[in-house]
Motif scaffolding. Structure first.
Motif, PDB file in Angstrom:
ATOM      1  N   LYS A  90       3.794   9.361  -7.672  1.00  0.00           N
ATOM      2  CA  LYS A  90       4.427  10.664  -7.501  1.00  0.00           C
ATOM      3  C   LYS A  90       5.752  10.764  -8.265  1.00  0.00           C
ATOM      4  O   LYS A  90       6.221  11.852  -8.547  1.00  0.00           O
ATOM      5  CB  LYS A  90       4.647  10.959  -6.020  1.00  0.00           C
TER       6      LYS A  90
ATOM      7  N   GLY B 214       2.340   1.686  -3.414  1.00  0.00           N
ATOM      8  CA  GLY B 214       1.270   2.061  -4.330  1.00  0.00           C
ATOM      9  C   GLY B 214       0.913   3.541  -4.260  1.00  0.00           C
ATOM     10  O   GLY B 214       0.536   4.152  -5.264  1.00  0.00           O
ATOM     11  N   LYS B 215       1.049   4.144  -3.086  1.00  0.00           N
ATOM     12  CA  LYS B 215       0.762   5.576  -2.928  1.00  0.00           C
ATOM     13  C   LYS B 215       1.931   6.454  -3.389  1.00  0.00           C
ATOM     14  O   LYS B 215       1.734   7.557  -3.877  1.00  0.00           O
ATOM     15  CB  LYS B 215       0.427   5.889  -1.474  1.00  0.00           C
ATOM     16  N   VAL B 216       3.151   5.975  -3.202  1.00  0.00           N
ATOM     17  CA  VAL B 216       4.330   6.774  -3.522  1.00  0.00           C
ATOM     18  C   VAL B 216       4.714   6.686  -5.005  1.00  0.00           C
ATOM     19  O   VAL B 216       5.151   7.678  -5.595  1.00  0.00           O
ATOM     20  CB  VAL B 216       5.522   6.348  -2.627  1.00  0.00           C
TER      21      VAL B 216
ATOM     22  N   ASN C 184      10.044   0.533  -7.975  1.00  0.00           N
ATOM     23  CA  ASN C 184       9.213  -0.342  -7.146  1.00  0.00           C
ATOM     24  C   ASN C 184      10.083  -1.160  -6.196  1.00  0.00           C
ATOM     25  O   ASN C 184       9.803  -1.237  -4.996  1.00  0.00           O
ATOM     26  CB  ASN C 184       8.382  -1.259  -8.045  1.00  0.00           C
TER      27      ASN C 184
ATOM     28  N   PRO D 292       0.810  -1.231   0.000  1.00  0.00           N
ATOM     29  CA  PRO D 292       0.000   0.000   0.000  1.00  0.00           C
ATOM     30  C   PRO D 292       0.843   1.281   0.000  1.00  0.00           C
ATOM     31  O   PRO D 292       0.506   2.241  -0.694  1.00  0.00           O
ATOM     32  CB  PRO D 292      -0.822  -0.104   1.286  1.00  0.00           C
ATOM     33  N   LEU D 293       1.939   1.294   0.777  1.00  0.00           N
ATOM     34  CA  LEU D 293       2.806   2.482   0.789  1.00  0.00           C
ATOM     35  C   LEU D 293       3.433   2.734  -0.573  1.00  0.00           C
ATOM     36  O   LEU D 293       3.444   3.867  -1.067  1.00  0.00           O
ATOM     37  CB  LEU D 293       3.901   2.328   1.846  1.00  0.00           C
TER      38      LEU D 293
END
Length: 119
Positions: free
Chosen positions: A81, A76-78, A96, A73-74
């Motif tokens: 950007k 996937g959010k970063v 990744n 999840p982290l």
């Protein structure tokens, strides 16, 4: 007219392949990293290695849970950007991997610090 859709065939493409990939990578990582860290901390010997083998199943479960419920999840959010639509496969895989290793290193360092008694 060319079709710009590219189906990626180099990574796990379904749940079964994902589980097999996760098992292979996690088993290799836990069986490599844990003995090296313990050896550096306590010295390389058969006794230290056997002590490491006792904790490996626990750490393997912790790593798998951390990857699935925290790191993914982290990352996937970063990732959005830093990665653009025109970035290639290698750039995406490299970022990744770097983000996963960074997050897991931080988390496992915190967990490991709590598990190892002070000298």
């Amino acid at each position: 007219m060319t079709n710009n859709m590219h189906v990626e065939t180099r990574l796990p493409r379904n749940g079964k392949e994902g589980i097999i990939f996760l098992l292979i990578i996690s088993i290799i990582s836990v069986n490599t990293i844990a003995p090296i860290i313990m050896g550096l901390e306590r010295g390389f010997s058969n006794e230290v290695y056997l002590q490491t083998l006792k904790i490996i199943p626990f750490m393997w479960v912790v790593v798998v849970l951390l990857v699935n419920f925290v790191a993914d999840p982290l990352v996937g959010k970063v990732m959005p950007k830093f990665i653009g639509k025109t970035d290639g496969f290698n750039a995406k895989v490299l970022l990744n991997t770097l983000l996963h290793v960074t997050f897991l290193s931080i988390l496992l360092t915190i967990i490991g610090h709590g598990l190892v008694p002070n000298k």
